[in-house]
Every structure is written in structure tokens, then in C-alpha cells.
Design a protein around this motif. Structure first.
Motif, PDB file in Angstrom:
ATOM      1  N   ILE A  77       0.859  -1.202   0.000  1.00  0.00           N
ATOM      2  CA  ILE A  77       0.000   0.000   0.000  1.00  0.00           C
ATOM      3  C   ILE A  77       0.887   1.241   0.000  1.00  0.00           C
ATOM      4  CG2 ILE A  77      -1.687   1.369   1.313  1.00  0.00           C
ATOM      5  CD1 ILE A  77      -2.888  -1.196   2.360  1.00  0.00           C
ATOM      6  N   LYS A  78       0.529   2.156  -0.878  1.00  0.00           N
ATOM      7  CA  LYS A  78       1.239   3.441  -0.898  1.00  0.00           C
ATOM      8  C   LYS A  78       0.470   4.427  -0.020  1.00  0.00           C
ATOM      9  CE  LYS A  78       3.007   6.935  -4.075  1.00  0.00           C
ATOM     10  NZ  LYS A  78       3.054   7.375  -5.466  1.00  0.00           N
ATOM     11  N   ILE A  79       1.194   5.120   0.853  1.00  0.00           N
ATOM     12  CA  ILE A  79       0.578   6.150   1.700  1.00  0.00           C
ATOM     13  C   ILE A  79       0.995   7.527   1.183  1.00  0.00           C
ATOM     14  CG2 ILE A  79       0.583   7.243   3.989  1.00  0.00           C
ATOM     15  CD1 ILE A  79       0.952   4.486   5.224  1.00  0.00           C
ATOM     16  N   LEU A  80       0.006   8.351   0.867  1.00  0.00           N
ATOM     17  CA  LEU A  80       0.285   9.762   0.592  1.00  0.00           C
ATOM     18  C   LEU A  80       0.042  10.508   1.903  1.00  0.00           C
ATOM     19  CD1 LEU A  80      -1.409  10.288  -2.906  1.00  0.00           C
ATOM     20  CD2 LEU A  80       0.996   9.831  -2.406  1.00  0.00           C
ATOM     21  N   LEU A  81       1.110  11.033   2.459  1.00  0.00           N
ATOM     22  CA  LEU A  81       1.044  11.686   3.772  1.00  0.00           C
ATOM     23  C   LEU A  81       0.888  13.189   3.561  1.00  0.00           C
ATOM     24  CD1 LEU A  81       1.186  10.965   6.763  1.00  0.00           C
ATOM     25  CD2 LEU A  81       3.678  11.055   6.614  1.00  0.00           C
ATOM     26  N   SER A  82      -0.268  13.692   3.945  1.00  0.00           N
ATOM     27  CA  SER A  82      -0.628  15.083   3.693  1.00  0.00           C
ATOM     28  C   SER A  82       0.163  16.032   4.598  1.00  0.00           C
ATOM     29  CB  SER A  82      -2.133  15.214   3.969  1.00  0.00           C
ATOM     30  OG  SER A  82      -2.578  16.499   3.711  1.00  0.00           O
ATOM     31  N   ALA A  83       0.695  17.096   4.025  1.00  0.00           N
ATOM     32  CA  ALA A  83       1.410  18.101   4.826  1.00  0.00           C
ATOM     33  C   ALA A  83       1.124  19.490   4.258  1.00  0.00           C
ATOM     34  CB  ALA A  83       2.911  17.821   4.801  1.00  0.00           C
ATOM     35  N   PRO A  84       0.900  20.463   5.150  1.00  0.00           N
ATOM     36  CA  PRO A  84       0.956  20.354   6.611  1.00  0.00           C
ATOM     37  C   PRO A  84      -0.239  19.588   7.188  1.00  0.00           C
ATOM     38  CG  PRO A  84       0.319  22.579   5.959  1.00  0.00           C
ATOM     39  CD  PRO A  84       0.603  21.834   4.698  1.00  0.00           C
ATOM     40  N   ARG A  85      -0.007  19.056   8.392  1.00  0.00           N
ATOM     41  CA  ARG A  85      -1.051  18.336   9.133  1.00  0.00           C
ATOM     42  C   ARG A  85      -0.779  18.568  10.617  1.00  0.00           C
ATOM     43  NH1 ARG A  85       2.712  14.988   7.321  1.00  0.00           N
ATOM     44  NH2 ARG A  85       4.003  13.974   8.885  1.00  0.00           N
ATOM     45  N   GLY A  86      -1.699  18.112  11.458  1.00  0.00           N
ATOM     46  CA  GLY A  86      -1.434  18.119  12.897  1.00  0.00           C
ATOM     47  C   GLY A  86      -1.408  19.504  13.523  1.00  0.00           C
ATOM     48  N   PHE A  87      -0.691  19.600  14.638  1.00  0.00           N
ATOM     49  CA  PHE A  87      -0.721  20.798  15.488  1.00  0.00           C
ATOM     50  C   PHE A  87      -0.529  22.101  14.708  1.00  0.00           C
ATOM     51  CE2 PHE A  87       0.767  18.892  19.836  1.00  0.00           C
ATOM     52  CZ  PHE A  87      -0.473  18.308  19.979  1.00  0.00           C
ATOM     53  N   CYS A  88      -1.371  23.074  15.048  1.00  0.00           N
ATOM     54  CA  CYS A  88      -1.208  24.444  14.536  1.00  0.00           C
ATOM     55  C   CYS A  88      -0.580  25.277  15.646  1.00  0.00           C
ATOM     56  CB  CYS A  88      -2.564  25.006  14.138  1.00  0.00           C
ATOM     57  SG  CYS A  88      -3.703  25.105  15.543  1.00  0.00           S
ATOM     58  N   ALA A  89      -0.243  26.524  15.334  1.00  0.00           N
ATOM     59  CA  ALA A  89       0.435  27.393  16.308  1.00  0.00           C
ATOM     60  C   ALA A  89      -0.447  27.671  17.532  1.00  0.00           C
ATOM     61  CB  ALA A  89       0.835  28.704  15.637  1.00  0.00           C
ATOM     62  N   GLY A  90      -1.767  27.800  17.322  1.00  0.00           N
ATOM     63  CA  GLY A  90      -2.677  28.077  18.440  1.00  0.00           C
ATOM     64  C   GLY A  90      -2.760  26.924  19.420  1.00  0.00           C
ATOM     65  N   VAL A  91      -2.744  25.693  18.884  1.00  0.00           N
ATOM     66  CA  VAL A  91      -2.782  24.490  19.728  1.00  0.00           C
ATOM     67  C   VAL A  91      -1.457  24.335  20.479  1.00  0.00           C
ATOM     68  CG1 VAL A  91      -2.746  21.946  19.594  1.00  0.00           C
ATOM     69  CG2 VAL A  91      -4.557  23.235  18.455  1.00  0.00           C
ATOM     70  N   GLU A  92      -0.346  24.525  19.767  1.00  0.00           N
ATOM     71  CA  GLU A  92       0.968  24.403  20.424  1.00  0.00           C
ATOM     72  C   GLU A  92       1.088  25.408  21.567  1.00  0.00           C
ATOM     73  OE1 GLU A  92       4.197  24.440  17.638  1.00  0.00           O
ATOM     74  OE2 GLU A  92       3.727  22.410  16.953  1.00  0.00           O
ATOM     75  N   ARG A  93       0.607  26.634  21.327  1.00  0.00           N
ATOM     76  CA  ARG A  93       0.653  27.669  22.359  1.00  0.00           C
ATOM     77  C   ARG A  93      -0.200  27.282  23.572  1.00  0.00           C
ATOM     78  NH1 ARG A  93      -2.872  32.021  23.318  1.00  0.00           N
ATOM     79  NH2 ARG A  93      -1.915  33.825  24.345  1.00  0.00           N
ATOM     80  N   ALA A  94      -1.418  26.763  23.317  1.00  0.00           N
ATOM     81  CA  ALA A  94      -2.324  26.402  24.408  1.00  0.00           C
ATOM     82  C   ALA A  94      -1.726  25.290  25.280  1.00  0.00           C
ATOM     83  CB  ALA A  94      -3.676  25.970  23.835  1.00  0.00           C
ATOM     84  N   ILE A  95      -1.142  24.272  24.640  1.00  0.00           N
ATOM     85  CA  ILE A  95      -0.534  23.158  25.393  1.00  0.00           C
ATOM     86  C   ILE A  95       0.652  23.672  26.203  1.00  0.00           C
ATOM     87  CG2 ILE A  95       0.719  20.969  25.135  1.00  0.00           C
ATOM     88  CD1 ILE A  95      -1.092  20.502  22.597  1.00  0.00           C
ATOM     89  N   GLU A  96       1.444  24.538  25.572  1.00  0.00           N
ATOM     90  CA  GLU A  96       2.606  25.138  26.237  1.00  0.00           C
ATOM     91  C   GLU A  96       2.167  25.947  27.462  1.00  0.00           C
ATOM     92  OE1 GLU A  96       6.709  25.544  26.504  1.00  0.00           O
ATOM     93  OE2 GLU A  96       5.476  24.174  25.343  1.00  0.00           O
ATOM     94  N   ILE A  97       1.056  26.657  27.340  1.00  0.00           N
ATOM     95  CA  ILE A  97       0.526  27.454  28.462  1.00  0.00           C
ATOM     96  C   ILE A  97       0.192  26.553  29.652  1.00  0.00           C
ATOM     97  CG2 ILE A  97      -1.545  28.746  29.210  1.00  0.00           C
ATOM     98  CD1 ILE A  97      -1.375  30.290  26.535  1.00  0.00           C
ATOM     99  N   VAL A  98      -0.436  25.413  29.379  1.00  0.00           N
ATOM    100  CA  VAL A  98      -0.763  24.486  30.480  1.00  0.00           C
ATOM    101  C   VAL A  98       0.516  23.967  31.129  1.00  0.00           C
ATOM    102  CG1 VAL A  98      -1.931  22.342  31.137  1.00  0.00           C
ATOM    103  CG2 VAL A  98      -2.954  23.811  29.406  1.00  0.00           C
ATOM    104  N   LYS A  99       1.472  23.541  30.303  1.00  0.00           N
ATOM    105  CA  LYS A  99       2.724  22.993  30.856  1.00  0.00           C
ATOM    106  C   LYS A  99       3.488  24.041  31.674  1.00  0.00           C
ATOM    107  CE  LYS A  99       3.529  19.427  27.336  1.00  0.00           C
ATOM    108  NZ  LYS A  99       4.282  19.099  26.109  1.00  0.00           N
ATOM    109  N   LYS A 100       3.564  25.260  31.120  1.00  0.00           N
ATOM    110  CA  LYS A 100       4.315  26.321  31.827  1.00  0.00           C
ATOM    111  C   LYS A 100       3.596  26.759  33.104  1.00  0.00           C
ATOM    112  CE  LYS A 100       7.384  28.224  28.435  1.00  0.00           C
ATOM    113  NZ  LYS A 100       8.092  29.387  27.970  1.00  0.00           N
TER     114      LYS A 100
END
Length: 314
Positions: free
Chosen positions: A6-29
Motif C-alpha cells: 500500500i502506498k501512503i500519501l502523507l498530507s502536509a501540513p497536518r497536525g498541530f497548529c500554532a494556536g494548539v501548540e501555544r495552548a498546550i505550552e501554556i498548560v505545561k508552563k
């Protein structure tokens, strides 16, 4: 099965956006600065894996501030944004709060407020009961903003003829669906005021474009993400609209349809803006256990946007 290629076409960009990364970082910090527990009102982002990993280091997720027993502990507002009443309530409780609202959602809040101050009645294009919609509508007095979900709502919508009218949109919608609603609004209200800049966020736009780019070549398309993640659900719809016969959401309780995959030569994979890359890796590894896999990443644009966390957490 193992001989099947099976050939996989891996779509990019995908996954975390800047707003999500910031929100997770806020919780950790916040946990690092204040110690555990730190409370989070609503899921910080719509993904079970992310929420569970933050619970493990001391985040407690609640829906309303009344649920917080120890009000000396800080509370974080999710990336989706909150109605104005919530920070006021936190102040009344003398609680420290940290706002993790995505800056692109905050932009929609400001737009709605500016339209209201300029004497406009506002239409919000979005999905009923989505936390982002609740937050945006909660920026203004009741009756100042109406929700429209589709073209049928536009047809049925009545407005006092003397009122000026403007619109904003939820940031995680499908661009194509929104275009049709906006077209219907402009036809019905030729004078309607549009946002100064597109409301649908860059990450939603990029992920949808990347999926559209490869969907037609795929026998099946898989989007990693949660069922309550608006942008992930939209990606499934976009894949089907762009010509893939079978697209589905892979969430925490999904069974991989190995039998159906036996009939596939090429499959597409993407992930919603709140889904971590580890979920994509795990999914591909499960496929590797059953099939011969060939992966091709198809990137349409590089994303390098970063949103800073509030300075008090640095």
C-alpha cells in the motif's frame, strides 16, 4: 496480508497548529510555575491523547468555574475562547486566570465587538454549541449576534430593514461550505459587511488544501483526530468532496478497517490541528504490521507561524 503493498500519501501540513501548540505550552508552563494542580476550563484542545497527557502532569479539566474546589489555584481558558462572563466570574472568585484563547479566535472576538460598536447587527457563521461559537457570541449582549449554520438558515433569516449587517465566521470551518453560505448572505443582503481579513484560520485552510491536493488519488483517506474536533471532521468531508470515495476519522476508539484496506493501492493520511504527530506515527506502524508500506509525504506549504505564550509564564 503482509505481501500486500500500500502506498501512503502523507498530507502536509497536518497536525498541530500554532494556536494548539501555544495552548498546550501554556498548560505545561502554568504547572511548572504554580505547581499542580492547575485547572483548565473545557478541554484545552479537542484531543483525548493531549488531554490525558496533561492530566498526567497535574491539569484538572472542568466545564464551569463553580466545580473548582480550591479557588486559590489558577485556571486556564481553552484555545477555543470563552464568553466575557467567564473572566468576570474568575475575578469575582478572586481566581488567577490565564487565557489560552488562540490569537486567531481573539481576532474574531475583536471583529465582532468592533462591528457592534459601529452599529452593526452581526451574523456568525458556525456550528451550534461549539465552544468557539459560544465564546464569540458571548463577547456581545444577547440579541446582538445571530448564528447561521447553513444556506437554509440564510433563506429563513429575517432582519429589521433599518439595521446594518456584518458577518464573521468560526475559524475551523470548511472553506468551500463557508463560501456558499457567504454567497447566499451577499445575495440576500448586498450591503453586508465582510471581515477585513478571512476569519478561517491559516492552519485550517492549509490542512484542507493539502487534503484536497491528494484526495482524488486515494482509494481511502484517514484523518487522525477527535470526534468533537471541528477541523478534523471538516477534513474528512473535504477529502470526500475532493473525490476520495471513502474517508473516515480515526479517533481514540476507532478500529482500523484492515479488510477494506486489502482493496486499496493508495491511501491518504492527515491529522486535525489538535492531533499530535505521535498518533499519525502509531497509525502508520499498525499498518506496517499488516502490509508492505511505501510512504510519500506531499507538502503544499511550509508553516512557520509561532504564537507567544503570555509573558507572565516566562
Amino acid at each position: 496480508m503482509k505481501n500486500k503493498e500500500i502506498k501512503i500519501l502523507l498530507s502536509a501540513p497536518r497536525g498541530f497548529c500554532a494556536g494548539v501548540e501555544r495552548a498546550i505550552e501554556i498548560v505545561k508552563k502554568s504547572i511548572k510555575k504554580y505547581g499542580a494542580p492547575v485547572y483548565v476550563r473545557h478541554e484545552i484542545v479537542h484531543n483525548k491523547y493531549v488531554v490525558d497527557s496533561l492530566k498526567a502532569i497535574g491539569a484538572i479539566f472542568i466545564e464551569e468555574l463553580e466545580e473548582i474546589k480550591d479557588k486559590t489555584r489558577p485556571v486556564i481558558f481553552s484555545a477555543h475562547g470563552v464568553p466575557k462572563a467567564i473572566p468576570l466570574q474568575a475575578t469575582k472568585y478572586k481566581m488567577e486566570y490565564i487565557d489560552a484563547t488562540c490569537p486567531l479566535v481573539s481576532k474574531v472576538h475583536r471583529e465582532a465587538e468592533n462591528l457592534y460598536k459601529a452599529g452593526y447587527h452581526i451574523i456568525l457563521i458556525g456550528h451550534n454549541n461549539h465552544p468557539e461559537v459560544i465564546g464569540t457570541m458571548g463577547q456581545l449582549p444577547e440579541g446582538a449576534i445571530d448564528l447561521i449554520q447553513d444556506e437554509h438558515d440564510v433563506e429563513a433569516y429575517e432582519l429589521d430593514q433599518n439595521k446594518k449587517i456584518g458577518y464573521t465566521t468560526q475559524t475551523t470551518l470548511s472553506i468551500d461550505d463557508t463560501q456558499n453560505i457567504i454567497k447566499a448572505l451577499k445575495k440576500k443582503f448586498p450591503e453586508i459587511k465582510a471581515p477585513f481579513k478571512e476569519d478561517i484560520c491559516y492552519a485550517t485552510t492549509n490542512r484542507q488544501s493539502a487534503v484536497k491536493n491528494i484526495a482524488k488519488q486515494c482509494d481511502m483517506f484517514f484523518v487522525l483526530g477527535s470526534r468533537n474536533s471541528s477541523n478534523s471532521v471538516r477534513l474528512v468531508e473535504v477529502a470526500e468532496q475532493a473525490g476520495c470515495a471513502h474517508a473516515e476519522l480515526i479517533h481514540s476508539e476507532s478500529e482500523i478497517p484492515f479488510e477494506q484496506l486489502l482493496n486499496c493501492k493508495t491511501i491518504g493520511i492527515s491529522s486535525g490541528a489538535s492531533a499530535p504527530e505521535i498518533l499519525v506515527e502509531d497509525f502508520i506502524n499498525k499498518l506496517k504490521n499488516k502490509f508492505q508500506i511505501k510512504i510519500e509525504e506531499v507538502e503544499i506549504i511550509k508553516e512557520n507561524i509561532v504564537f507567544k505564550v503570555p509573558s507572565k509564564l516566562n
